[in-house]
Design a protein around this motif. Structure first.
Motif, PDB file in Angstrom:
ATOM      1  N   UNK A 104       0.842  -1.199   0.000  1.00 49.99           N
ATOM      2  CA  UNK A 104       0.000   0.000   0.000  1.00 49.99           C
ATOM      3  C   UNK A 104       0.875   1.246   0.000  1.00 49.99           C
ATOM      4  N   UNK A 105       0.316   2.391  -0.406  1.00 44.16           N
ATOM      5  CA  UNK A 105       1.106   3.630  -0.406  1.00 44.16           C
ATOM      6  C   UNK A 105       1.321   4.168   1.010  1.00 44.16           C
ATOM      7  N   UNK A 106       2.435   4.851   1.207  1.00 44.86           N
ATOM      8  CA  UNK A 106       2.760   5.465   2.494  1.00 44.86           C
ATOM      9  C   UNK A 106       3.319   6.851   2.241  1.00 44.86           C
ATOM     10  N   UNK A 107       2.930   7.813   3.050  1.00 45.76           N
ATOM     11  CA  UNK A 107       3.358   9.205   2.907  1.00 45.76           C
ATOM     12  C   UNK A 107       4.862   9.313   3.144  1.00 45.76           C
ATOM     13  N   UNK A 108       5.589   9.779   2.137  1.00 38.67           N
ATOM     14  CA  UNK A 108       7.053   9.835   2.252  1.00 38.67           C
ATOM     15  C   UNK A 108       7.531  10.958   3.167  1.00 38.67           C
ATOM     16  N   UNK A 124      -3.813   5.433   1.362  1.00 39.76           N
ATOM     17  CA  UNK A 124      -2.865   6.404   1.893  1.00 39.76           C
ATOM     18  C   UNK A 124      -3.513   7.706   2.312  1.00 39.76           C
ATOM     19  N   UNK A 125      -4.831   7.816   2.117  1.00 38.29           N
ATOM     20  CA  UNK A 125      -5.546   9.037   2.483  1.00 38.29           C
ATOM     21  C   UNK A 125      -5.515   9.234   3.996  1.00 38.29           C
ATOM     22  N   UNK A 126      -5.271  10.471   4.421  1.00 42.35           N
ATOM     23  CA  UNK A 126      -5.250  10.796   5.847  1.00 42.35           C
ATOM     24  C   UNK A 126      -6.630  11.309   6.256  1.00 42.35           C
ATOM     25  N   UNK A 127      -7.311  10.521   7.108  1.00 36.70           N
ATOM     26  CA  UNK A 127      -8.634  10.907   7.595  1.00 36.70           C
ATOM     27  C   UNK A 127      -8.550  12.073   8.575  1.00 36.70           C
ATOM     28  N   UNK A 128      -7.532  12.022   9.437  1.00 37.44           N
ATOM     29  CA  UNK A 128      -7.439  12.995  10.523  1.00 37.44           C
ATOM     30  C   UNK A 128      -5.985  13.153  10.915  1.00 37.44           C
ATOM     31  N   UNK A 129      -5.600  14.372  11.295  1.00 36.73           N
ATOM     32  CA  UNK A 129      -4.226  14.592  11.726  1.00 36.73           C
ATOM     33  C   UNK A 129      -4.188  15.605  12.860  1.00 36.73           C
ATOM     34  N   UNK A 130      -3.175  15.474  13.699  1.00 39.37           N
ATOM     35  CA  UNK A 130      -2.949  16.412  14.791  1.00 39.37           C
ATOM     36  C   UNK A 130      -1.458  16.694  14.856  1.00 39.37           C
ATOM     37  N   UNK A 131      -1.097  17.958  14.710  1.00 39.61           N
ATOM     38  CA  UNK A 131       0.307  18.354  14.738  1.00 39.61           C
ATOM     39  C   UNK A 131       0.727  18.679  16.160  1.00 39.61           C
ATOM     40  N   UNK A 132       1.849  18.111  16.590  1.00 37.80           N
ATOM     41  CA  UNK A 132       2.371  18.404  17.915  1.00 37.80           C
ATOM     42  C   UNK A 132       3.077  19.753  17.909  1.00 37.80           C
TER      43      UNK A 132
END
Length: 359
Positions: free
Chosen positions: A140-144, A178-186
């Motif tokens: 599967x694809x992965x965010x580089x 590889x779609x990002x459903x949700x993200x949280x930046x520290x």
């Protein structure tokens, strides 16, 4: 099993496993003496190079100036084991001791004085790890841009924790696309590390900041920030449904109470006679801990009770399939309980591999 041919095969296999996991076999160090010794010392000629579970350890002192002894109190790992009135040897059974160095101490009382003597011996694993095989089920694809530090499934969905200051994130991912459903930046001051889900909470470590976060599993709001209760770094996380297990970049895997965040125990990881340092990302799978070893294209399968490496997965062939020129080390193990398969990736890899493992 003592036939020369069998012994040759065993040694060849052990050498291969050690090269895969360590690159080299670490020579153990034994019998180091305290600089404060004056009259007495441990007779390290009685020490073996290394010990395994159930071996007998013989403790005896040398009295070079023939001092008159009143008594000697012996300790192993700060636990008193016996008191003697003379130089008679003390025998200690190493059954069920932790792998790693056993710290020895004797306090000698003589002529209204006392002297403390210290030394140590090393206890290693008594099993040869099996070289495991794997087959690739899917790719599967992965965010580089993801500097992978933690990978785990929760409610059949893949979550990822990434590192680097200013780039650390929590991610909820559709692994098939590889779609990002949700993200949280520290916050930019934090270097994100391992993640795990337990008791409907999401735990995340930081690296050198030595703090962790506990999030609401749905809203991702921080419910608690906790300081590590040991002077260690934060690396990998996993859990067995009751306890959290945390690596710190050494050979140790710590056992944590998730309610108090206090460390209650630890194991030292050994492959045969070799201490495995830089234990990194962790994943609990069917009673074992699968662990990335930093800078090695290998996964160690560790007995959760005693730290013995029971199997090794050589992942170097996977590494060759990664095309991103900026890709770094293998890091990221997630077990999908629904498919009974393992998902592995690495820092800035362009792929996630779904694999099945066999002997």
């Amino acid at each position: 099993m003592y036939l020369a041919g069998h012994l040759k095969i065993i040694m060849k296999n052990y050498k291969l496993l050690s090269i895969i996991l360590l690159g080299t076999i670490i020579v153990s160090c034994n019998g180091s003496k305290s600089a404060t010794e004056k009259y007495f010392s441990f007779d390290d000629s009685k020490f073996n190079t290394e010990y395994i579970n159930g071996d007998k350890l013989s403790l005896q002192l040398l009295n070079v100036e023939n001092k008159k002894i009143d008594s000697i109190v012996y300790f192993v790992n700060e636990k008193k084991i016996e008191t003697k009135k003379d130089l008679e040897a003390v025998t200690f059974n190493l059954k069920d001791q932790k792998l790693g160095y056993q710290n020895l101490k004797a306090i000698v009382y003589f002529d209204d004085e006392n002297q403390e003597i210290t030394s140590r011996v090393e206890m290693v694993s008594d099993i040869t790890p099996k070289l495991m095989k794997f087959t690739i089920v899917n790719t599967y694809p992965h965010d580089i841009t993801s500097f992978t530090e933690g990978l785990e499934f929760f409610r059949d969905t893949l979550y990822e924790g990434t590192g680097l200051r200013g780039f650390s994130n929590l991610l909820k991912i559709d692994y098939k696309t590889g779609k990002i459903y949700k993200s949280l930046k520290l916050d930019a001051g934090y270097f994100g590390e391992g993640i795990t889900f337990i008791n409907n909470k999401l735990y995340q470590l930081t690296w050198e900041e030595k703090i962790g976060f506990i999030y609401n599993v749905d809203s991702w709001k921080v419910e608690k920030t906790f300081a590590f209760d040991k002077p260690i770094e934060g690396w990998g996380l996993t859990n067995d449904g009751k306890y959290i297990y945390q690596s710190d970049g050494t050979e140790k895997i710590w056992k944590m109470n998730p309610e108090t965040q206090k460390m209650i125990d630890y194991i030292n990881v050994y492959s045969g006679s070799s201490k495995i340092k830089s234990v990194n990302e962790l994943e609990y799978i069917n009673g074992k801990i699968y662990s990335n070893i930093w800078q090695k294209d290998a996964i160690a399968i560790v007995n959760i009770e005693n730290g013995k490496v029971e199997g090794i997965l050589n992942m170097s062939n996977l590494r060759k399939l990664v095309k991103n020129k900026d890709a770094e080390v293998l890091n990221g193990i997630a077990y999908n309980t629904k498919t009974k398969t393992i998902f592995v990736t690495g820092k800035k890899w362009d792929k996630i591999f779904e694999i099945k493992v066999s002997e």
